[in-house]
Write an enzyme that holds these catalytic residues in place. Structure first.
Site, PDB file in Angstrom:
ATOM      1  N   ARG A  36      -7.120 -20.057  -3.117  1.00  0.00           N
ATOM      2  CA  ARG A  36      -6.074 -19.898  -2.106  1.00  0.00           C
ATOM      3  C   ARG A  36      -4.982 -20.959  -2.252  1.00  0.00           C
ATOM      4  O   ARG A  36      -5.208 -22.141  -1.981  1.00  0.00           O
ATOM      5  CB  ARG A  36      -6.707 -19.987  -0.712  1.00  0.00           C
ATOM      6  N   GLU A  56      11.834   2.300  14.319  1.00  0.00           N
ATOM      7  CA  GLU A  56      10.839   3.279  13.852  1.00  0.00           C
ATOM      8  C   GLU A  56       9.549   3.034  14.618  1.00  0.00           C
ATOM      9  O   GLU A  56       9.447   2.075  15.376  1.00  0.00           O
ATOM     10  CB  GLU A  56      10.598   3.117  12.339  1.00  0.00           C
ATOM     11  N   ARG A  69       8.056   4.962  -4.324  1.00  0.00           N
ATOM     12  CA  ARG A  69       8.094   3.997  -3.222  1.00  0.00           C
ATOM     13  C   ARG A  69       7.089   2.883  -3.457  1.00  0.00           C
ATOM     14  O   ARG A  69       7.358   1.707  -3.197  1.00  0.00           O
ATOM     15  CB  ARG A  69       7.822   4.696  -1.888  1.00  0.00           C
ATOM     16  N   TYR A 120       0.829  -1.198   0.000  1.00  0.00           N
ATOM     17  CA  TYR A 120       0.000   0.000   0.000  1.00  0.00           C
ATOM     18  C   TYR A 120       0.866   1.250   0.000  1.00  0.00           C
ATOM     19  O   TYR A 120       2.098   1.174   0.134  1.00  0.00           O
ATOM     20  CB  TYR A 120      -0.953  -0.001   1.190  1.00  0.00           C
ATOM     21  N   LYS A 139       6.316  -1.610   2.014  1.00  0.00           N
ATOM     22  CA  LYS A 139       5.101  -1.119   2.674  1.00  0.00           C
ATOM     23  C   LYS A 139       4.004  -2.164   2.468  1.00  0.00           C
ATOM     24  O   LYS A 139       3.058  -1.977   1.693  1.00  0.00           O
ATOM     25  CB  LYS A 139       4.707   0.256   2.103  1.00  0.00           C
ATOM     26  N   LEU A 145      10.951   1.660   7.101  1.00  0.00           N
ATOM     27  CA  LEU A 145      10.346   2.160   5.876  1.00  0.00           C
ATOM     28  C   LEU A 145      11.057   3.450   5.457  1.00  0.00           C
ATOM     29  O   LEU A 145      11.313   4.314   6.302  1.00  0.00           O
ATOM     30  CB  LEU A 145       8.869   2.463   6.130  1.00  0.00           C
TER      31      LEU A 145
END
Lengths: 293, 293
Positions: free
Chosen positions: B110, B189, B61, B42, B157, B213
């Site tokens: 799946r 972080e 990014r 995301y 991310k 990140l």
């Protein structure tokens, strides 16, 4: 590949009482915390001849996963009945199937802390007829090793499986059926299997801790070893000792016991399924036959 | 709390061409790999006065995250235009909002390995007006530390955020606004922020590697330090040295620069926002004013 059946169960913000419905009508909200945070856990439970196998073990593990991430699923004991209804609705009574059971922390505005306590967890259950892994069981599989970059709570059956997706894809691209994770020089487990080795007659497997999932098939295999008087040591296999292993095998709910005949394209011992692996495969099937009426 | 607007964008197996639609009509399949595997990434991108802030940094990014997990999103360059349309449709032109952009590997049975290449990635974009974090910025926030149990690729991310959910909930229960992760004795972080410290006039922050990140606001703050001739060292803060820090602050896209006034209920220095933190807050806002016409 296994193909999931048409009818599934869904209980969500939109269907707060839950319903069995065609999968195409099962809508997950983009605000489901399972979709945007992997804020959920799952369980896979199978049947033999239409009967749930070790349901208490699976439901207990599901309870442990839920408790570890603090999702309160008040209707967990209704799951076996939902599974029975799903078998009926999909006309799969008496078949060998697996149920995929996933709970998430429900639908809410995307924000890291937990939502208010009145937000209902989402519960999704599907059923899939099992394609028997006969080739894997009889001929054994090739595996690769991959660095275990997963989180530190692999004992929780979390839906955050991206590292396993990437490892398994690497295995597929290498022509292997499974990837075995290596952390700090030891083999922990596969992407969907627990790992066992045999060295000079002793069966080795990683001890239960935060680096592996407590597999139900792993438990049954350890029980069978005790019944058969096979010596077991819950000691992890060192990657540097792989060339000294006499046998390697993996276990999972749908695979049962599957021999590993090569790792990173290097044969395990003589590159054929091992004798103790064969004994345990047979013992497992006998156990199933005794347990399922 | 920020409340997401009514209209969102969804492109999925069911809507292969993508559409802006009311969120209640945005249906994610339970077979979406984002829902059952966290097989997705995301990005969060904001506006000032209706203009995207550093969109190239955010889209780069996002491209890096997608490439790292091998999701091919061919229409990534259409995202700014979709964002513009979402502003119009939600009548939010000129507002300060953030866009939440999520891509998953699409809808398929799946199974851990990647689906066939013709399976379309799911792309979901929502827009949320920003509630200005004025109290946080002016008074500073309390933080707690939590063991960094996340995976080894925190530079991606990924939507697999369960460890951050649990850490942030622990912070909330402790009356703190953020949890700072500690790995091998160093502060990496926060759950949604990068971390900075000031010690004897030098600004410290964790170097870019697989444990943090690469925050866009982190980059801007480092650029501003250079402009202002403030010495910087990309060296992580040791937990044992916390009592020697003169200032601590965190940065994020929606928070910008927020002072940290206590960690684990122990005040940072005198327990008030630091002077260099204030300088950087002001410099950041001046930079925004210069950048946005």
């Amino acid at each position: 590949m296994n193909e999931t059946s048409d009818f599934c169960y869904l209980r969500s913000a939109e269907n707060p009482f839950g319903a069995i419905l065609p999968k195409k009508q099962a809508h997950i909200s983009p605000d489901d915390r399972g979709f945007y945070f992997a804020d959920g856990v799952y369980e896979v439970m199978r049947t033999y001849s239409g009967q749930l196998f070790r349901p208490r073990d699976h439901l207990n593990r599901f309870k442990n996963s839920l408790a570890a991430v603090k999702i309160e699923l008040t209707d967990i004991n209704a799951i076996p009945e939902i599974c029975t209804q799903l078998l009926k609705r999909n006309q799969l009574q008496g078949e060998e199937v697996f149920f995929y059971i996933q709970a998430t922390r429900g639908v809410w505005q995307r924000n890291l802390p937990f939502p208010p306590p009145d937000v209902i967890p989402t519960l999704y259950i599907s059923v899939t007829p099992i394609v028997q892994p006969e080739t894997e069981r009889t001929q054994g599989i090739a595996c690769i090793t991959m660095p275990d970059i997963r989180w530190q709570r692999c004992d929780i059956k979390s839906i955050g499986l991206l590292p396993s997706v990437l490892a398994r894809q690497a295995a597929t691209e290498a022509g292997a059926a499974e990837a075995i994770f290596v952390r700090n020089g030891v083999l922990t487990e596969g992407t969907h299997t627990n790992l066992f080795g045999v060295k000079k007659g002793v069966i080795l497997t990683h001890p239960l801790n935060n680096h592996i999932l407590p597999g139900v098939t792993r438990t049954v295999v350890l029980e069978l070893c005790q019944l058969l008087n096979l010596p077991v040591s819950e000691t992890p296999i060192q990657q540097k000792d792989l060339n000294e292993m006499d046998e390697i095998f993996v276990t999972s709910t749908t695979w049962e016991v599957v021999p590993v005949i090569s790792i990173n394209a290097i044969p395990v011992a003589n590159g054929k399924p091992g004798a103790i692996t064969r004994v345990l495969q047979k013992a497992f099937q006998d156990y199933v036959a005794r347990t399922i009426k």
